[in-house]
Design an enzyme around this catalytic site. Structure first.
Site, PDB file in Angstrom:
ATOM      1  N   GLN A  32       0.834  -1.202   0.000  1.00  0.00           N
ATOM      2  CA  GLN A  32       0.000   0.000   0.000  1.00  0.00           C
ATOM      3  C   GLN A  32       0.872   1.257   0.000  1.00  0.00           C
ATOM      4  O   GLN A  32       2.082   1.192   0.225  1.00  0.00           O
ATOM      5  CB  GLN A  32      -0.903  -0.018   1.244  1.00  0.00           C
ATOM      6  CG  GLN A  32      -0.139  -0.243   2.547  1.00  0.00           C
ATOM      7  CD  GLN A  32      -0.943  -0.958   3.634  1.00  0.00           C
ATOM      8  OE1 GLN A  32      -2.116  -1.246   3.451  1.00  0.00           O
ATOM      9  NE2 GLN A  32      -0.312  -1.235   4.762  1.00  0.00           N
ATOM     10  N   GLY A 140      -3.174 -11.201   8.353  1.00  0.00           N
ATOM     11  CA  GLY A 140      -3.958 -11.610   9.511  1.00  0.00           C
ATOM     12  C   GLY A 140      -4.817 -12.834   9.247  1.00  0.00           C
ATOM     13  O   GLY A 140      -5.064 -13.637  10.150  1.00  0.00           O
ATOM     14  N   ASP A 158      -8.459  -4.377  13.889  1.00  0.00           N
ATOM     15  CA  ASP A 158      -8.182  -2.944  13.701  1.00  0.00           C
ATOM     16  C   ASP A 158      -7.615  -2.783  12.293  1.00  0.00           C
ATOM     17  O   ASP A 158      -6.435  -2.532  12.088  1.00  0.00           O
ATOM     18  CB  ASP A 158      -7.155  -2.522  14.766  1.00  0.00           C
ATOM     19  CG  ASP A 158      -6.890  -1.036  14.748  1.00  0.00           C
ATOM     20  OD1 ASP A 158      -7.460  -0.319  13.913  1.00  0.00           O
ATOM     21  OD2 ASP A 158      -6.068  -0.595  15.576  1.00  0.00           O
ATOM     22  N   SER A 159      -8.507  -2.995  11.324  1.00  0.00           N
ATOM     23  CA  SER A 159      -8.055  -3.145   9.937  1.00  0.00           C
ATOM     24  C   SER A 159      -8.304  -1.890   9.111  1.00  0.00           C
ATOM     25  O   SER A 159      -8.993  -0.971   9.548  1.00  0.00           O
ATOM     26  CB  SER A 159      -8.854  -4.285   9.296  1.00  0.00           C
ATOM     27  OG  SER A 159     -10.209  -3.906   9.224  1.00  0.00           O
ATOM     28  N   THR A 160      -7.770  -1.904   7.913  1.00  0.00           N
ATOM     29  CA  THR A 160      -8.136  -0.904   6.909  1.00  0.00           C
ATOM     30  C   THR A 160      -9.506  -1.287   6.337  1.00  0.00           C
ATOM     31  O   THR A 160     -10.112  -2.268   6.751  1.00  0.00           O
ATOM     32  CB  THR A 160      -7.087  -0.885   5.769  1.00  0.00           C
ATOM     33  OG1 THR A 160      -6.813  -2.234   5.415  1.00  0.00           O
ATOM     34  CG2 THR A 160      -5.795  -0.239   6.196  1.00  0.00           C
ATOM     35  N   PRO A 165      -5.210  -4.968   0.729  1.00  0.00           N
ATOM     36  CA  PRO A 165      -4.794  -6.042   1.645  1.00  0.00           C
ATOM     37  C   PRO A 165      -5.808  -6.352   2.736  1.00  0.00           C
ATOM     38  O   PRO A 165      -5.822  -7.435   3.303  1.00  0.00           O
ATOM     39  CB  PRO A 165      -3.485  -5.513   2.258  1.00  0.00           C
ATOM     40  CG  PRO A 165      -3.406  -4.080   1.921  1.00  0.00           C
ATOM     41  CD  PRO A 165      -4.271  -3.836   0.728  1.00  0.00           C
TER      42      PRO A 165
HETATM   43  N1  SAM Z   1      -8.046   2.759  12.605  1.00  0.00           N
HETATM   44  C1  SAM Z   1      -7.770   2.631  11.239  1.00  0.00           C
HETATM   45  C2  SAM Z   1      -8.945   2.784  10.326  1.00  0.00           C
HETATM   46  O1  SAM Z   1      -9.998   2.180  10.567  1.00  0.00           O
HETATM   47  O2  SAM Z   1      -8.814   3.499   9.357  1.00  0.00           O
HETATM   48  C3  SAM Z   1      -7.018   1.401  10.966  1.00  0.00           C
HETATM   49  C4  SAM Z   1      -5.624   1.613  11.353  1.00  0.00           C
HETATM   50  S1  SAM Z   1      -4.446   0.384  11.137  1.00  0.00           S
HETATM   51  C5  SAM Z   1      -3.175   1.427  10.573  1.00  0.00           C
HETATM   52  C6  SAM Z   1      -4.871  -0.644   9.800  1.00  0.00           C
HETATM   53  C7  SAM Z   1      -3.752  -1.623   9.501  1.00  0.00           C
HETATM   54  O3  SAM Z   1      -4.300  -2.808   8.933  1.00  0.00           O
HETATM   55  C8  SAM Z   1      -2.688  -1.119   8.519  1.00  0.00           C
HETATM   56  O4  SAM Z   1      -1.506  -0.922   9.217  1.00  0.00           O
HETATM   57  C9  SAM Z   1      -2.570  -2.256   7.478  1.00  0.00           C
HETATM   58  O5  SAM Z   1      -1.238  -2.538   7.124  1.00  0.00           O
HETATM   59  C10 SAM Z   1      -3.224  -3.403   8.225  1.00  0.00           C
HETATM   60  N2  SAM Z   1      -3.754  -4.471   7.368  1.00  0.00           N
HETATM   61  C11 SAM Z   1      -4.463  -4.353   6.218  1.00  0.00           C
HETATM   62  N3  SAM Z   1      -4.751  -5.567   5.726  1.00  0.00           N
HETATM   63  C12 SAM Z   1      -4.231  -6.486   6.591  1.00  0.00           C
HETATM   64  C13 SAM Z   1      -4.196  -7.908   6.629  1.00  0.00           C
HETATM   65  N4  SAM Z   1      -4.769  -8.651   5.675  1.00  0.00           N
HETATM   66  N5  SAM Z   1      -3.569  -8.512   7.672  1.00  0.00           N
HETATM   67  C14 SAM Z   1      -2.993  -7.758   8.659  1.00  0.00           C
HETATM   68  N6  SAM Z   1      -2.991  -6.420   8.666  1.00  0.00           N
HETATM   69  C15 SAM Z   1      -3.597  -5.782   7.646  1.00  0.00           C
END
Ligand code: SAM
Length: 286
Positions: A32, A140, A158-160, A165
């Site tokens: 990303q 994850g 706590d994902s995107t 991803p």
């Molecule tokens: N609070 C934030 C929001 O809702 O916008 C989310 C913050 S946190 C930074 C989201 C994290 O999820 C990112 O660091 C990203 O790299 C991670 N992420 C995305 N897809 C993922 C996956 N399949 N497995 C693990 N982590 C993942």
């Protein structure tokens, strides 16, 4: 003088902008694009693929509500799995509970963690300070698929958003694996998107119906965060045993003496009281 603004389209014809005083970095990782900015009103903030993740000024709302709600219900959380959350804000709040023995934080992208350690120590500093935090840089979905049955008391997603991803984290397989990884009295909290704009509400309903088909108890609660689309955001509370209101223990939580900026035990029950249009959507779909 340059006039630099960060703008995010919340719909095709609605956008949200913050005046940027400085761009701190911009990096394309294998997963990303990550950008860090500075601003007057929201302090340091970062975006992933052009979408707001965390700002220094309002992150407390999100991190309080993802963490303290389940801790005020489950009487003895010892093992916690955080999926995503590379900024460290959720881990920071979990680390405030002395009863927690072990935290696995699984973020697909190590660069989120390293850049937050550099530019956003307010959320990330705990990550290499507290020995209970164990970081894993992988998907994850894969990680939770390998977890032992009943290994965790609490899973915090706590994902995107469910694009790129993050997509695999909004699937039946993922929620079923979370169910398997949770103890008989385990709780899952899921980043549930917003109910307001249709594209977000659509994803929220998709996630919620999958969770409802997997867990016997599946509820939704809300909070307010100014920098997310519409400012109105939801978390899903799913569990095998505990009801978030019937089993809520305000006296036990208050006795811990934790000072919080958003969460309190009066607000806990109120957060599950949803506006009528959200209730109807959850009952009957879009
Ligand atoms: N609070 C934030 C929001 O809702 O916008 C989310 C913050 S946190 C930074 C989201 C994290 O999820 C990112 O660091 C990203 O790299 C991670 N992420 C995305 N897809 C993922 C996956 N399949 N497995 C693990 N982590 C993942």
């Amino acid at each position: 003088m340059t006039d630099l603004w960060y703008s995010e389209y919340h719909t095709d014809d609605v956008r949200f902008s913050i005046k940027v005083t400085k761009q701190l970095c911009s990096e394309q990782t294998p997963f990303q694009k990550i950008d860090f900015f500075e601003s007057e009103t929201f302090g340091t903030f970062f975006t992933i693929d052009g979408l707001m993740m965390v700002t220094q000024k309002d992150e407390f709302a999100y991190h309080d509500m993802i963490t303290h709600v389940p801790f005020a219900v489950h009487p003895a959380v010892k093992r916690v799995l955080i999926i995503g959350g590379g900024d460290g804000g959720t881990a920071r709040e979990v680390c405030r509970y002395p009863g927690v023995k072990h935290i696995d934080l699984v973020d697909i992208d190590e660069r989120v963690v390293r850049l937050c350690q550099q530019y956003l120590p307010q959320t990330a500093a705990v990550l290499d300070k507290d020995p209970r935090v164990h970081m894993h840089f992988e998907d994850g979905l894969q990680f939770v698929g390998r977890a032992q049955e009943g290994e965790y008391d609490l899973v915090l997603v706590d994902s995107t958003d469910p694009v790129g991803p993050g997509e695999g984290l909004f699937t039946n397989t993922f929620y079923q694996n979370c169910y398997h990884a949770l103890a008989d009295d385990g709780i899952l909290i899921n980043q549930h998107e917003s109910p307001y704009y249709p594209a977000y509400a659509h994803e929220m309903l998709r996630a919620h119906s999958k969770i409802k088909n997997t867990f016997p108890i599946a509820r939704v609660y809300q909070f307010y965060i100014p920098t997310y689309p519409s400012g109105h955001w939801l978390f899903g509370f799913a569990s095998k045993k505990y009801d978030p209101i019937v089993d809520f223990q305000p006296d036990r939580w208050n006795a811990l003496g934790l000072k919080t900026k958003y969460y309190n035990t009066d607000l806990h029950t109120a957060a599950f009281a949803l506006p009528s249009y959200v209730r109807e959507m959850l009952e009957h779909g879009e």
